[in-house]
Motif scaffolding. Structure first.
Motif, PDB file in Angstrom:
ATOM      1  N   GLN A 159       4.660  -1.892   6.518  1.00  0.00           N
ATOM      2  CA  GLN A 159       3.359  -2.559   6.512  1.00  0.00           C
ATOM      3  C   GLN A 159       3.400  -3.844   7.350  1.00  0.00           C
ATOM      4  OE1 GLN A 159       1.624  -2.319   2.498  1.00  0.00           O
ATOM      5  NE2 GLN A 159       1.090  -4.466   2.731  1.00  0.00           N
ATOM      6  N   LEU A 160       4.430  -4.667   7.160  1.00  0.00           N
ATOM      7  CA  LEU A 160       4.532  -5.931   7.895  1.00  0.00           C
ATOM      8  C   LEU A 160       4.797  -5.709   9.380  1.00  0.00           C
ATOM      9  CD1 LEU A 160       6.543  -8.112   5.338  1.00  0.00           C
ATOM     10  CD2 LEU A 160       4.095  -8.226   5.854  1.00  0.00           C
ATOM     11  N   SER A 167       4.010  -2.972  11.157  1.00  0.00           N
ATOM     12  CA  SER A 167       2.834  -2.370  11.804  1.00  0.00           C
ATOM     13  C   SER A 167       1.711  -3.384  12.007  1.00  0.00           C
ATOM     14  CB  SER A 167       2.334  -1.158  11.023  1.00  0.00           C
ATOM     15  OG  SER A 167       1.731  -1.544   9.821  1.00  0.00           O
ATOM     16  N   SER A 168       1.627  -4.394  11.146  1.00  0.00           N
ATOM     17  CA  SER A 168       0.577  -5.417  11.304  1.00  0.00           C
ATOM     18  C   SER A 168       0.999  -6.526  12.273  1.00  0.00           C
ATOM     19  CB  SER A 168       0.237  -6.031   9.949  1.00  0.00           C
ATOM     20  OG  SER A 168       1.280  -6.881   9.507  1.00  0.00           O
ATOM     21  N   GLY A 169       2.265  -6.520  12.704  1.00  0.00           N
ATOM     22  CA  GLY A 169       2.766  -7.556  13.596  1.00  0.00           C
ATOM     23  C   GLY A 169       3.229  -8.806  12.868  1.00  0.00           C
ATOM     24  N   ALA A 170       3.301  -8.752  11.540  1.00  0.00           N
ATOM     25  CA  ALA A 170       3.697  -9.925  10.755  1.00  0.00           C
ATOM     26  C   ALA A 170       5.193 -10.173  10.796  1.00  0.00           C
ATOM     27  CB  ALA A 170       3.233  -9.783   9.308  1.00  0.00           C
ATOM     28  N   GLU A 175       0.836  -1.203   0.000  1.00  0.00           N
ATOM     29  CA  GLU A 175       0.000   0.000   0.000  1.00  0.00           C
ATOM     30  C   GLU A 175       0.873   1.256   0.000  1.00  0.00           C
ATOM     31  OE1 GLU A 175      -3.276  -0.107  -0.147  1.00  0.00           O
ATOM     32  OE2 GLU A 175      -3.632  -2.215   0.312  1.00  0.00           O
TER      33      GLU A 175
END
Length: 193
Positions: A106-107, A109-112, A26
């Protein structure tokens, strides 16, 4: 998602990575302007693999090219702009830095994935056009800190999978069908990274 991506992902899972295919990045409007694609939709990556133990993130572009001449170095080294358009992340440093930077944000912040992963751009190729192409690509990738998963990498891993117990997943099934009756080798594999 295509079957080649599924096969490569399955082999990376055997190396301890979790894998996602067709990952959408994104980009912000500012980032889209920075890469000179202001109206671009989300950027899509073929395959993203993460190993929590070592906090390493692989971004893998997958090109099977099984019924074609194969991957050519000229598409990756800047000598053929038309062929190079297939390998945008390898040929455009601003695009690469922007997309990979946003992917990490992105990863995380999503906890991935954990913060500050080591990120490596990779190319998985089912077929390489020639041995000189393989040598040039290997040299180029080594110089840039990238990784090349060529047909020999695939063969070695499929052979290792064929020697293991049955699992109902793509790499295992393909390996056992294709390599049935081949001599078994129990030589340990070198890690993906």
């Amino acid at each position: 998602m295509d079957s080649f991506e599924t096969l490569v992902g399955s082999l990376l899972e055997k190396d301890g990575f979790w894998v996602r295919t067709s990952v959408k990045v994104e980009l912000t409007p500012e980032e889209k302007r920075k890469i000179d694609r202001p109206s671009s939709p989300r950027w899509e990556l073929d395959l993203v693999a993460y190993k929590a133990k070592s906090n390493e993130l692989l971004v893998v572009e997958c090109k099977s090219f099984l019924d074609s001449p194969g991957v050519r170095a000229r598409g990756l080294d800047g000598t053929d702009k038309k062929e190079g358009s297939r390998y945008k992340l390898f040929n455009d440093s601003v695009l690469r830095k922007t997309v990979l930077g946003r992917l990490v944000k992105q990863l995380v912040s999503s906890g991935a994935c954990a913060p500050s992963p080591s990120v490596m751009l990779c190319l998985a190729a089912g077929k390489v056009a020639s041995e000189p192409d393989r040598e040039r690509i290997t040299t180029l990738f080594s110089r840039n800190g990238w990784q090349f998963f060529d047909d020999s990498w695939l063969r070695k891993r499929l052979l290792a999978v064929s020697n293991s117990g049955y699992e109902n997943e793509v790499a295992s099934v393909v390996a056992k069908i294709l390599l049935r009756g081949q001599p078994r080798h129990n030589k340990p594999l070198e890690p993906t990274r």
